[in-house]
Design a protein around this motif. Structure first.
Motif, PDB file in Angstrom:
ATOM      1  N   UNK A 118     -12.224  -0.464   1.673  1.00 35.05           N
ATOM      2  CA  UNK A 118     -11.729  -0.999   0.368  1.00 35.05           C
ATOM      3  C   UNK A 118     -12.575  -2.753   0.234  1.00 35.05           C
ATOM      4  N   UNK A 119     -11.276  -2.884   1.613  1.00 31.70           N
ATOM      5  CA  UNK A 119     -11.566  -4.638   1.668  1.00 31.70           C
ATOM      6  C   UNK A 119     -12.918  -4.422   1.381  1.00 31.70           C
ATOM      7  N   UNK A 307     -10.511 -10.535  -9.615  1.00 30.81           N
ATOM      8  CA  UNK A 307     -10.130  -9.397  -7.707  1.00 30.81           C
ATOM      9  C   UNK A 307      -8.713  -9.456  -7.527  1.00 30.81           C
ATOM     10  N   UNK A 308      -8.472  -8.060  -6.905  1.00 31.03           N
ATOM     11  CA  UNK A 308      -6.597  -7.749  -7.153  1.00 31.03           C
ATOM     12  C   UNK A 308      -6.734  -8.246  -5.371  1.00 31.03           C
ATOM     13  N   UNK A 309      -5.230  -7.961  -4.269  1.00 31.92           N
ATOM     14  CA  UNK A 309      -4.766  -7.650  -4.239  1.00 31.92           C
ATOM     15  C   UNK A 309      -4.738  -6.249  -3.164  1.00 31.92           C
ATOM     16  N   UNK A 310      -4.329  -5.573  -2.644  1.00 32.93           N
ATOM     17  CA  UNK A 310      -4.080  -4.379  -2.354  1.00 32.93           C
ATOM     18  C   UNK A 310      -3.018  -3.679  -2.982  1.00 32.93           C
ATOM     19  N   UNK A 311      -3.537  -2.291  -3.296  1.00 30.97           N
ATOM     20  CA  UNK A 311      -3.402  -1.676  -5.087  1.00 30.97           C
ATOM     21  C   UNK A 311      -2.989  -0.076  -4.771  1.00 30.97           C
ATOM     22  N   UNK A 312      -1.470   0.127  -4.977  1.00 36.22           N
ATOM     23  CA  UNK A 312      -1.969   0.932  -4.236  1.00 36.22           C
ATOM     24  C   UNK A 312      -1.489   1.906  -5.999  1.00 36.22           C
ATOM     25  N   UNK A 313      -0.898   3.858  -6.432  1.00 32.53           N
ATOM     26  CA  UNK A 313      -1.361   4.385  -7.407  1.00 32.53           C
ATOM     27  C   UNK A 313       0.474   4.214  -8.258  1.00 32.53           C
ATOM     28  N   UNK A 314       1.422   3.465  -7.297  1.00 30.76           N
ATOM     29  CA  UNK A 314       2.543   3.186  -7.474  1.00 30.76           C
ATOM     30  C   UNK A 314       2.633   1.980  -8.420  1.00 30.76           C
ATOM     31  N   UNK A 315       1.692   1.444  -8.835  1.00 30.21           N
ATOM     32  CA  UNK A 315       1.843   0.066  -9.176  1.00 30.21           C
ATOM     33  C   UNK A 315      -0.049  -0.415 -10.234  1.00 30.21           C
TER      34      UNK A 315
END
Length: 354
Positions: A118-119, A307-315
Motif C-alpha cells: 500500500x505504501x 497523504x495519510x499514514x497507515x490507516x485501518x478500518x477502525x479509524x
C-alpha cells in the motif's frame, strides 16, 4: 491488491458530533457516528481508455502481464510484486505498431516501489496527482519503436504505477493507435509488444472505456455528520456503489468481460457543493475511513495534496478543515484508491461553528 473484506464498524468511546479533532490526526471512526448517508451522486465516465494490470499480481520471472492496443489518450495502472530471487524492471512499454511516426506525451506519471504494497501504491498516486497537469512530449516513436516507464524492483518488493499518455500522429496531430504492454524484464526487450504474456491469476487485468468519473457531492451543514462510500465493491452484499461508478471492461488476453472492483486507476473528480442551511460561519471537516480493510491513501482537496499514514478500518483520517460561509461554498476533490489499499474509501463530512 487486497481482497475485499466485510465492512465493519467498531464504536470505540463515542464522543458525539461536537468533538473537534486536529487535521492530520487519526481518530476512531465511531467518533464520527451516527452519521447521515449522503445522496449518491450520478457519476459520468470521462477521459480516455484505462488499462488495468493486476494479474498475475505476483511473478517470479520475466514476461508480459497484459497487452492491448489503444488510441489517443489512455491511462495505465499496474500493481505487481516480485516474488522471484533477482531484481527485475517492472512497468509499461508503449510501442508504435503503425507505419508512421507517433508522438507520445505523458500527462501525469507516478511509480512507487516498496516492501509494503500500500505504501508503493500511495507513492505512485501522490506522484501522479502532482504531475497530471504537466503535458510532456516523452518521445517521437518511429514504426516499431517503444517508450518505457519502469523501475528496478527487488525480490519481495511491489511495483505500483499509474501513468497517463496521449498518442498522436506526427503528421496531422490526429489520435494514433499504439500497443501497450505491462511487463517485467531483466534486459530491455527490443519488441516488448512481442514478449509472451504470463498466465493470469485470481486478480484482474483488462481494458476499460474511461479512466475518470465526474460527479457532484452535495452536503448540507444541517446534516451534521454525513458520509459517502467511494469505490465500494461493484456488486454483492457489501456493495454501496454509486450510479455510473462501474463500467464493463474487456480482458484482451483472456477474451472475457471483467470488472475493475475498486476502480483502481480511476480518478474520481468531484465537485463538492456545501449548502449552509444553518446560515452562520462554519468550519467543516473531511475524514476518510477504509471500511473494508486498511492502507495508505492520497487525495487532492482544492488542488492541495494530502497523504495519510497507515490507516485501518477502525479509524478515520482527518484530512483537512475548510471554511463555509453563510451562503455555502464549492470545493473540488480528486480521489482514487491506491494500489495495495482496501476500499471502500468512506468520506465523512462534519462541521462546527466558527
Amino acid at each position: 491488491m487486497k481482497k475485499w473484506k466485510a465492512a465493519i464498524v467498531m464504536a470505540v468511546g463515542l464522543f458525539g458530533a461536537g468533538t473537534v479533532f486536529a487535521a492530520g490526526e487519526t481518530v476512531p471512526v465511531g467518533t464520527l457516528q451516527p452519521a447521515a448517508k449522503l445522496q449518491k451522486p450520478q457519476l459520468v465516465g470521462t477521459g480516455g481508455t484505462l488499462i488495468l494490470s493486476d494479474s498475475p499480481e505476483t511473478f517470479e520471472g520475466t514476461g508480459a502481464f497484459y497487452r492491448d492496443t489503444v488510441k489517443g489518450e489512455f491511462r495505465v495502472f499496474w500493481h505487481h510484486q516480485n516474488t522471484g530471487a533477482v531484481t527485475y524492471s517492472v512497468g509499461v512499454a508503449v510501442t508504435n505498431t503503425s507505419a508512421e511516426s507517433v508522438k507520445l506525451y505523458t500527462k501525469g506519471k507516478g511509480v512507487g516501489t516498496n516492501l509494503y504494497v500500500d505504501v508503493a501504491g500511495q507513492a505512485a498516486l501522490a506522484s501522479f496527482l502532482t504531475s497530471q497537469k504537466d503535458k510532456t512530449l516523452a518521445a517521437t516513436l518511429a514504426p516499431g519503436q517503444s517508450y518505457f516507464v519502469s523501475e528496478p524492483t527487488e525480490p519481495e518488493i511491489t511495483n505500483s504505477g499509474i501513468v497517463q499518455f496521449e498518442a498522436s500522429t506526427a503528421k496531422g496531430n490526429k489520435p494514433a493507435s499504439v500497443t501497450v504492454t505491462t511487463l517485467g524484464y531483466d534486459t530491455v526487450p527490443a519488441r516488448p509488444d512481442q514478449v509472451p504474456v504470463l498466465p493470469e491469476d485470481s486478480h484482474t487485468r483488462g481494458t476499460f472505456p474511461h479512466f475518470d468519473r465526474a460527479g457532484l457531492i452535495q452536503y448540507d451543514t444541517s446534516l451534521g455528520n454525513a458520509f459517502l462510500s467511494v469505490d465500494s465493491a461493484a456488486s454483492g452484499p457489501w456493495s454501496d456503489s454509486m450510479p455510473g461508478e462501474y463500467e464493463q471492461g474487456w480482458d484482451a488476453i483472456g477474451g472475457k468481460s471483467v470488472i475493475n472492483n475498486g476502480n483502481y486507476g480511476v480518478m474520481y473528480r468531484f465537485a463538492v457543493q456545501v449548502k449552509n442551511s444553518l446560515h452562520d460561519r462554519r468550519t467543516a471537516s473531511l475524514f476518510l475511513n477504509p471500511s473494508g480493510g486498511y492502507g495508505h491513501f492520497a487525495l487532492l482537496w482544492n488542488k492541495q495534496l494530502f497523504q495519510s499514514g497507515f490507516l485501518s478500518w477502525e479509524n478515520a483520517w482527518h484530512v483537512t478543515d475548510f471554511k463555509v460561509g453563510p451562503h455555502g461554498a464549492l470545493y473540488a476533490s480528486e480521489i482514487s484508491l491506491t494500489g495495495g489499499s482496501s476500499g471502500p474509501q468512506v468520506l465523512y463530512f462534519t462541521n462546527q461553528p466558527g
